[in-house]
Design a protein around this motif. Structure first.
Motif, PDB file in Angstrom:
ATOM      1  N   ARG A   1       0.777  -1.130   0.083  1.00 44.14           N
ATOM      2  CA  ARG A   1       0.038   0.090   0.075  1.00 44.14           C
ATOM      3  C   ARG A   1       0.847   1.424   0.177  1.00 44.14           C
ATOM      4  N   GLU A   2       1.975   1.405   0.879  1.00 45.47           N
ATOM      5  CA  GLU A   2       2.811   2.482   0.578  1.00 45.47           C
ATOM      6  C   GLU A   2       3.393   2.505  -0.496  1.00 45.47           C
ATOM      7  N   ARG A   3       3.669   1.642  -1.172  1.00 48.36           N
ATOM      8  CA  ARG A   3       4.687   1.482  -2.423  1.00 48.36           C
ATOM      9  C   ARG A   3       3.710   2.371  -3.591  1.00 48.36           C
ATOM     10  N   GLY A   4       2.308   1.872  -3.639  1.00 52.30           N
ATOM     11  CA  GLY A   4       1.305   2.430  -4.311  1.00 52.30           C
ATOM     12  C   GLY A   4       1.333   4.022  -4.168  1.00 52.30           C
TER      13      GLY A   4
ATOM     14  N   VAL B   1       3.792   5.960  -5.715  1.00 57.64           N
ATOM     15  CA  VAL B   1       3.652   6.035  -6.979  1.00 57.64           C
ATOM     16  C   VAL B   1       2.559   7.158  -7.419  1.00 57.64           C
ATOM     17  N   GLN B   2       1.672   7.225  -6.083  1.00 57.84           N
ATOM     18  CA  GLN B   2       0.509   8.454  -6.507  1.00 57.84           C
ATOM     19  C   GLN B   2       1.068   9.797  -5.997  1.00 57.84           C
ATOM     20  N   ARG B   3       2.251   9.953  -5.220  1.00 60.10           N
ATOM     21  CA  ARG B   3       3.014  11.253  -4.977  1.00 60.10           C
ATOM     22  C   ARG B   3       3.806  11.773  -6.062  1.00 60.10           C
ATOM     23  N   LEU B   4       4.397  10.673  -6.771  1.00 54.89           N
ATOM     24  CA  LEU B   4       5.135  10.894  -7.990  1.00 54.89           C
ATOM     25  C   LEU B   4       4.389  11.471  -9.279  1.00 54.89           C
TER      26      LEU B   4
ATOM     27  N   ILE C   1       4.062  17.760 -16.706  1.00 59.57           N
ATOM     28  CA  ILE C   1       4.054  16.388 -17.575  1.00 59.57           C
ATOM     29  C   ILE C   1       2.870  15.234 -17.368  1.00 59.57           C
ATOM     30  N   LYS C   2       2.123  14.969 -18.443  1.00 59.19           N
ATOM     31  CA  LYS C   2       1.426  13.901 -18.357  1.00 59.19           C
ATOM     32  C   LYS C   2       1.570  12.778 -18.814  1.00 59.19           C
ATOM     33  N   LEU C   3       2.759  12.144 -18.073  1.00 60.26           N
ATOM     34  CA  LEU C   3       3.184  10.890 -18.545  1.00 60.26           C
ATOM     35  C   LEU C   3       2.084   9.698 -18.079  1.00 60.26           C
ATOM     36  N   SER C   4       1.409   9.792 -17.025  1.00 61.55           N
ATOM     37  CA  SER C   4       0.667   8.990 -16.414  1.00 61.55           C
ATOM     38  C   SER C   4      -0.618   8.552 -17.393  1.00 61.55           C
ATOM     39  N   ALA C   5      -0.980   9.831 -18.241  1.00 61.61           N
ATOM     40  CA  ALA C   5      -2.097   9.845 -19.263  1.00 61.61           C
ATOM     41  C   ALA C   5      -1.852   8.951 -20.462  1.00 61.61           C
ATOM     42  N   VAL C   6      -0.831   8.868 -20.620  1.00 64.00           N
ATOM     43  CA  VAL C   6      -0.380   8.069 -21.739  1.00 64.00           C
ATOM     44  C   VAL C   6       0.367   6.677 -21.507  1.00 64.00           C
ATOM     45  N   ALA C   7       1.080   6.500 -20.544  1.00 65.97           N
ATOM     46  CA  ALA C   7       1.609   5.322 -20.148  1.00 65.97           C
ATOM     47  C   ALA C   7       0.687   4.776 -19.000  1.00 65.97           C
ATOM     48  N   SER C   8       0.430   3.470 -18.975  1.00 70.92           N
ATOM     49  CA  SER C   8      -0.600   2.922 -17.759  1.00 70.92           C
ATOM     50  C   SER C   8       0.256   2.738 -16.721  1.00 70.92           C
ATOM     51  N   ASP C   9       1.655   2.405 -16.844  1.00 70.36           N
ATOM     52  CA  ASP C   9       2.416   2.363 -15.635  1.00 70.36           C
ATOM     53  C   ASP C   9       3.703   3.134 -15.659  1.00 70.36           C
ATOM     54  N   ILE C  10       3.585   4.203 -14.959  1.00 69.89           N
ATOM     55  CA  ILE C  10       4.875   5.151 -15.182  1.00 69.89           C
ATOM     56  C   ILE C  10       6.101   4.684 -14.334  1.00 69.89           C
ATOM     57  N   MET C  11       5.873   3.448 -13.688  1.00 69.54           N
ATOM     58  CA  MET C  11       7.057   2.731 -12.945  1.00 69.54           C
ATOM     59  C   MET C  11       7.569   1.260 -13.822  1.00 69.54           C
TER      60      MET C  11
END
Length: 313
Positions: free
Chosen positions: A142-145, A148-151, A160-170
């Protein structure tokens, strides 16, 4: 009302100490009882002294209310030589206006003497250790998730809208782009070219999404978030390895649960850790579902249903 335990003790526990009330039959008048309430520390030596005190009083039942995690050292040490039951706080509520630690201890002793309390399920040590491992893994996941939300929130600040195009930014592509941003690369086209596999089909969208105002301030925070993510991933991997060893005695049940559609290996491990893998302690599947907190509540009065919410479980 029948008395099942003429010598019963109730223990009300807090972080620093515990109030122990010993309820015994009176020697002066038949059918009456006397109570003696004493205060004990919560350290191991103090709990052992309490155990000696209860053994000297020859109590046949000790009732402990489940208070946070403070009950654990008392239960584990007292249960070695005494008949101890752990009860849910909701089932042992005192009368309104009489709420003190001393009165709570006396109330527990009285309820226990008449057999009005139902013991909570406390698994054996191997299962308790499994619970610790699975719950720690759940918390770290849960903390890892959340990391990612903070990032993602930080990237929104840069435009930068990386998460709007890539489903997993990690993923592999997302990490490569983030690392490049940290090291000073700002050209959107160059960053988009770092995409791998299927994501390369979205290079035009990535070029547009990677256009923003990424500054040194954002690079510093992104580095912190990525490092924290990697630390959590490493810790989760260590827990997985430890769980693999601890699950050895439960392998048949684990393999059987893993065959159920919708239940993967991790969920099967949680089920075994929470239930102990031994279904004989539950009278039926309905009892198990109720204990797990997945049954709706039943509160009806004067023909009206007042509450059917599911309790936390």
């Amino acid at each position: 009302m029948d008395v099942l335990h003429e010598r019963c003790a109730g223990v009300d526990i807090s972080k620093k100490d515990a109030k122990a009330c010993v309820r015994t039959a009176s020697t002066k008048r038949r059918g009456t009882f006397t109570t003696e309430t004493t205060t004990w520390g919560s350290t191991t030596n103090a709990v052992l002294a309490l155990r000696d005190h209860l053994l000297a009083a020859e109590v046949t039942l000790v009732v402990i209310e489940a208070t946070s995690d403070y009950w654990k050292p008392f239960y584990y040490l007292l249960a070695d030589e005494l008949n101890v039951i752990l009860v849910n706080a909701r089932q042992a509520k005192n009368l309104p206006g009489r709420k003190t630690d001393v009165s709570d201890a006396a109330w527990l002793a009285q309820l226990g003497a008449h057999g009005l309390l139902r013991a909570s399920f406390v698994p054996d040590q191997p299962v308790r250790e499994l619970r610790d491992l699975t719950r720690a893994r759940t918390q770290l996941t849960r903390e890892r998730g959340q990391t990612v939300q903070r990032l993602e929130k930080l990237l929104e600040d840069t435009g930068i809208k990386l998460s709007a195009v890539a489903s997993d930014i990690m993923g592999v592509s997302g990490r490569a782009m983030l690392e490049a941003l940290i090291h000073g690369e700002r050209d959107p086209q160059t960053l988009a070219e770092l995409a791998k596999r299927k994501l390369r089909n979205k290079i035009p969208q990535l070029t547009e999404a990677l256009t923003g105002r990424f500054r040194a301030h954002h690079a510093f925070l992104t580095r912190l978030h990525l490092d924290h993510y990697d630390q959590l991933t490493d810790a989760i991997g260590q827990l997985d390895a430890r769980l693999e060893e601890a699950m050895a005695p439960f392998r048949p049940a684990l393999d059987l649960l893993d065959t159920i559609p919708g239940i993967n290996r991790a969920v099967a491990e949680v089920i075994i850790a929470e239930t102990g893998g031994d279904m004989s302690r539950f009278a039926s599947a309905r009892h198990l579902a109720s204990w797990a907190g997945v049954c709706p509540g039943h509160h009806e009065s004067a023909g009206r249903t007042k509450s059917t919410k599911v309790r936390p479980g």
